[in-house]
Design a protein around this motif. Structure first.
Motif, PDB file in Angstrom:
ATOM      1  N   LEU A   1       0.874  -1.176   0.000  1.00 49.08           N
ATOM      2  CA  LEU A   1       0.000   0.000   0.000  1.00 49.08           C
ATOM      3  C   LEU A   1       0.909   1.224   0.000  1.00 49.08           C
ATOM      4  O   LEU A   1       1.758   1.367   0.889  1.00 49.08           O
ATOM      5  N   VAL A   2       0.737   2.085  -1.010  1.00 47.17           N
ATOM      6  CA  VAL A   2       1.581   3.267  -1.177  1.00 47.17           C
ATOM      7  C   VAL A   2       0.704   4.501  -1.095  1.00 47.17           C
ATOM      8  O   VAL A   2      -0.243   4.650  -1.882  1.00 47.17           O
ATOM      9  N   THR A   3       0.990   5.382  -0.146  1.00 42.48           N
ATOM     10  CA  THR A   3       0.216   6.616  -0.050  1.00 42.48           C
ATOM     11  C   THR A   3       0.807   7.670  -0.990  1.00 42.48           C
ATOM     12  O   THR A   3       1.993   7.638  -1.321  1.00 42.48           O
ATOM     13  N   GLY A   4      -0.033   8.591  -1.417  1.00 46.54           N
ATOM     14  CA  GLY A   4       0.415   9.617  -2.354  1.00 46.54           C
ATOM     15  C   GLY A   4       0.898   9.012  -3.656  1.00 46.54           C
ATOM     16  O   GLY A   4       1.817   9.539  -4.305  1.00 46.54           O
ATOM     17  N   ALA A   5       0.270   7.913  -4.081  1.00 48.23           N
ATOM     18  CA  ALA A   5       0.762   7.159  -5.240  1.00 48.23           C
ATOM     19  C   ALA A   5       0.125   7.591  -6.555  1.00 48.23           C
ATOM     20  O   ALA A   5       0.377   6.973  -7.581  1.00 48.23           O
ATOM     21  N   GLY A   6      -0.669   8.665  -6.521  1.00 44.50           N
ATOM     22  CA  GLY A   6      -1.293   9.119  -7.753  1.00 44.50           C
ATOM     23  C   GLY A   6      -0.370   9.922  -8.646  1.00 44.50           C
ATOM     24  O   GLY A   6      -0.713  10.209  -9.797  1.00 44.50           O
TER      25      GLY A   6
ATOM     26  N   VAL B   1      -1.806  -7.078   3.741  1.00 43.61           N
ATOM     27  CA  VAL B   1      -0.837  -6.039   3.386  1.00 43.61           C
ATOM     28  C   VAL B   1       0.510  -6.430   4.003  1.00 43.61           C
ATOM     29  O   VAL B   1       0.580  -6.791   5.178  1.00 43.61           O
ATOM     30  N   ASP B   2       1.572  -6.366   3.199  1.00 45.47           N
ATOM     31  CA  ASP B   2       2.913  -6.740   3.656  1.00 45.47           C
ATOM     32  C   ASP B   2       3.903  -5.589   3.624  1.00 45.47           C
ATOM     33  O   ASP B   2       4.954  -5.665   4.252  1.00 45.47           O
ATOM     34  N   LEU B   3       3.622  -4.569   2.845  1.00 42.06           N
ATOM     35  CA  LEU B   3       4.612  -3.528   2.578  1.00 42.06           C
ATOM     36  C   LEU B   3       3.872  -2.199   2.468  1.00 42.06           C
ATOM     37  O   LEU B   3       2.960  -2.071   1.645  1.00 42.06           O
ATOM     38  N   VAL B   4       4.241  -1.254   3.285  1.00 41.58           N
ATOM     39  CA  VAL B   4       3.591   0.060   3.273  1.00 41.58           C
ATOM     40  C   VAL B   4       4.634   1.131   3.029  1.00 41.58           C
ATOM     41  O   VAL B   4       5.720   1.105   3.618  1.00 41.58           O
ATOM     42  N   VAL B   5       4.319   2.056   2.139  1.00 41.11           N
ATOM     43  CA  VAL B   5       5.213   3.171   1.855  1.00 41.11           C
ATOM     44  C   VAL B   5       4.484   4.461   2.222  1.00 41.11           C
ATOM     45  O   VAL B   5       3.484   4.829   1.590  1.00 41.11           O
ATOM     46  N   ASN B   6       4.975   5.124   3.264  1.00 40.96           N
ATOM     47  CA  ASN B   6       4.425   6.412   3.695  1.00 40.96           C
ATOM     48  C   ASN B   6       5.042   7.507   2.837  1.00 40.96           C
ATOM     49  O   ASN B   6       6.144   7.986   3.113  1.00 40.96           O
TER      50      ASN B   6
ATOM     51  N   VAL C   1       8.080   1.616   4.998  1.00 39.94           N
ATOM     52  CA  VAL C   1       9.106   2.521   4.498  1.00 39.94           C
ATOM     53  C   VAL C   1       8.557   3.944   4.517  1.00 39.94           C
ATOM     54  O   VAL C   1       7.459   4.200   4.001  1.00 39.94           O
ATOM     55  N   TYR C   2       9.304   4.833   5.102  1.00 35.45           N
ATOM     56  CA  TYR C   2       8.945   6.250   5.129  1.00 35.45           C
ATOM     57  C   TYR C   2       9.750   6.975   4.055  1.00 35.45           C
ATOM     58  O   TYR C   2      10.973   6.820   3.991  1.00 35.45           O
TER      59      TYR C   2
END
Length: 679
Positions: A424-429, A497-502, A552-553
């Motif tokens: 899940l990646v935030t700000g991924a647009g 969910v296994d991997l999150v990118v803030n 990951v930040y």
């Protein structure tokens, strides 16, 4: 090169048949055409057969997916078959029948198509046909349904001998247009492509009408009070709460991607009194149980049971399932059988909620679920007119642990580094987030594209390949309810969910005396508060899954670089940077690694810079906005411009498998800024 007319007609027929799920399942069945062409070596006409190759799908079949064989050589194999116990040896012999390079690899059903004396042959797996094939008195029902136009063929494992059987049936029954294969499916033939298709559809539709007209009401039994489907919102809330725990069970031997189905077919089946008995019998058609395993895991509690009780009971049932599967393997394995591939279920059924299906990627998981829906239709049809009687367990084992199936699995390409991982990646647009999403999908991950801009997120998800690769969610990371909803969408789409990118961020750069409380609060809400909320929700899912994970930040060199006119942005980046250290220390016991990437000067493709900050910074430095990236590059040690793709590369480096023992690290991606060196 021009497509041969018979091959062109075959492709058109395949597409029509494959486009209707009533006719056959995904990648199931095959079709063929025979004709003549000129041998480029001798200049003489030669009889050829075009047939769907191994692993293809009728709906999307292309000419490259056809195997092309010499009929004279293929027919000559009938005298060479060493007997049913050694018929697998005939698969290798098919390679000597190929015409030229031969196109796609021939499938196990190639002999059936070549040996049947008809110019066009279809072998399909329709639910209606399999319902007759899996009825206890299927032979009698087939005669009652079709008279002598369709002939019964007793169960035989797919292969060369089955091809000989069907060829003999065709020769002995010139009036017949096809046959029902016990425990398997149907085969039809014709003198033209049109006639063959017509005969296939005649068998399928006639069987449908027979089952509907002869079938008894409620073939799966009455609805059991308390097992009815929950209302949609409550159902999906419950499914999302269960999903990480269910994925943990399905991934005990090997990590899996999940798919959720709460269609009416599934929910009605699970509400009926007959579902425990029928589910225990397992699926029957080889195409089904190769993907669904021999039987599903079924929760035996009503949907109103407390969540804790449901999780505890699933854990107990899973332990029993693994023991039963190991015993099944032991009962039937021979000294030369392949090793047991894993004892976890591929299908998990939750009454009142729906079905979770699992596989090595999203498509495989989705297709496994679709096959179980096919199996439900088969059970319903067979029970409507008779009793559902799938093939014996020993025969299922022979298919599941077939040497040819094992060889096919060994030919599969090596999984990509992030295969089975859900990100899940935030700000991924846009900008860095978009580049990260692209890199993660390219490395095998499924990605949830999260962004405040719903249209932008949807566009990126479409670019990435659609719902089997990526889904879009609109989310304001300052809103914990929206974040919780985004994670619910993620686990329902992919199982967990296994991997999150803030990555979601904003930048307002002003001197201290011009920085308003709103400037301060907005940046801290989006980046500091937002990262905290996202990481908290991610940790809940990851801990429940027991599969570890990565957070990951995307911070900034400004987290450690003290520069003027940037108090709010730099302070919130420092907050994020310390969150990395704090969470790395706290979550490590769960196998969750927390790391950061600290970029600088990412101008091209950046959503932040495009939103006005680029023009503002360019004005401060007295350079044209389009030259701002080059200007930043000249301030670095390496004199190189930093692009979103470089940041994405660092994210992959942290999560792709080589840095398995690294947590609490910040990787600078700034082309070298000495004042920001970590110390």
């Amino acid at each position: 090169m021009t497509t041969h007319p018979e091959a062109a007609a075959l492709l058109s027929r395949s597409h029509r048949l494959g486009s209707d799920p009533r006719n056959t399942n995904y990648a199931g069945g095959n079709a063929s055409a025979k004709g003549t062409d000129v041998d480029p070596v001798t200049g003489r006409e030669v009889e050829l057969m075009w047939v769907k190759g191994s692993g293809g799908d009728l709906r999307t079949l292309t000419e490259a997916g056809l195997a092309v064989l010499r009929l004279d050589r293929l027919r000559a194999l009938a005298d060479a078959c060493p007997g049913v116990e050694r018929e697998d040896e005939m698969v290798a012999a098919l390679d000597y029948c190929l015409h030229g390079k031969g196109g796609a690899a021939p499938s196990i059903d190639t002999a059936m198509h070549g040996l049947v004396d008809a110019p066009h042959v279809d072998h399909l797996h329709p639910d209606s046909g399999i319902a007759l094939a899996c009825a206890a008195d299927g032979e009698k029902l087939t005669a009652e349904c079709f008279g002598d136009r369709v002939v019964w063929v007793p169960w035989r494992r797919p292969g060369f001998r089955l091809g000989l059987d069907i060829a003999a049936v065709r020769a002995a029954n010139p009036q017949a247009v096809g046959c029902v294969l016990g425990g398997h499916g149907i085969t039809a033939w014709g003198d033209s492509s049109e006639e063959c298709e017509r005969n296939s559809l005649y068998i399928i539709r006639t069987a449908e009408e027979f089952l509907a007209g002869r079938g008894r009401a409620e073939p799966l039994g009455p609805v059991v009070e308390g097992y009815e489907a929950l209302p949609e919102a409550e159902r999906r809330q419950r499914a999302a709460a269960l999903a990480p725990y269910v994925r943990a069970l399905a991934s005990r031997d090997k990590a899996q991607v999940g798919h959720f189905d709460d269609s009416d077919t599934v929910l009605d089946f699970l509400a009926r009194a007959g579902h425990p008995r029928l589910a225990a019998l397992g699926t029957s058609c080889p195409d089904h149980f190769l993907r669904t395993k021999i039987r599903p895991l079924v929760l035996d509690l009503p949907p109103a049971a407390p969540l804790h009780d449901a999780v505890a009971r699933l854990t107990e049932l899973h332990a029993a399932y693994r023991e039963e599967y190991a015993a099944y393997y032991t009962r039937h394995a021979l000294p030369d059988s392949p090793a047991m591939r894993g004892a976890d279920p591929a299908i998990v059924l939750i009454p009142g909620v729906g079905m979770f299906s699992f596989g090595k990627d999203k498509q495989t998981a989705r297709v496994a679920g679709e096959f179980y829906v096919n199996a439900i239709h088969v059970m319903r049809g067979a029970e409507a007119v008779s009793t559902y009687a799938p093939i014996e367990e020993a025969e299922k084992f022979r298919i599941e642990y077939w040497a040819l199936e094992e060889a096919k699995l060994r030919r599969m390409p090596r999984p990509r580094p992030l295969a089975t991982r859900v990100a899940l990646v935030t700000g991924a647009g846009s900008g860095i987030g978009k580049a990260v999403a692209h890199r993660l999908v390219a490395e095998g991950a499924c990605v949830v594209v999260a962004d405040l801009d719903a249209d932008g997120a949807a566009a990126v998800a479409e670019e990435l390949g659609g719902p089997d690769k990526a889904v879009a969610v609109a989310v304001d990371v300052t809103d914990e309810d929206q974040i919780a909803a985004a994670f619910r969408a993620a686990v329902l789409a992919f199982g967990g969910v296994d991997l999150v990118v803030n990555n979601a961020g904003i930048s307002i750069s002003k001197p201290l005396l011009e920085t308003s409380v709103r400037d301060w609060d907005l940046q801290h809400d989006i980046m500091a508060r937002g990262s905290f909320l996202v990481s908290r929700e991610a940790a809940r899912v990851m801990i429940a899954q027991k599969l570890g994970g990565d957070i990951v930040y995307i911070t900034s060199k400004n987290a450690v670089f003290a520069g003027p006119d940037n108090i709010a942005y730099a302070a919130t980046k420092a907050d994020q940077a310390h969150q990395v250290r704090l969470l790395a220390a706290e979550l490590g016991e769960h196998g969750i690694r927390v790391n950061g990437v600290s970029p600088d000067g990412v101008v091209r493709g950046s959503g932040i810079f495009a939103g006005g900050w680029g023009a503002q910074r360019a004005a401060v430095y007295g350079v044209p906005e389009e030259k701002l990236g080059e200007f930043y590059a000249q301030r670095t040690i390496l004199k190189r411009e930093v692009l979103p793709e470089h940041v994405a590369g660092a994210v992959f480096a942290l999560t792709g498998g080589d840095l398995t023992h690294t947590t609490g690290l910040h990787i600078p991606v700034d082309a070298g800024v000495a004042a920001a060196f970590l110390r």
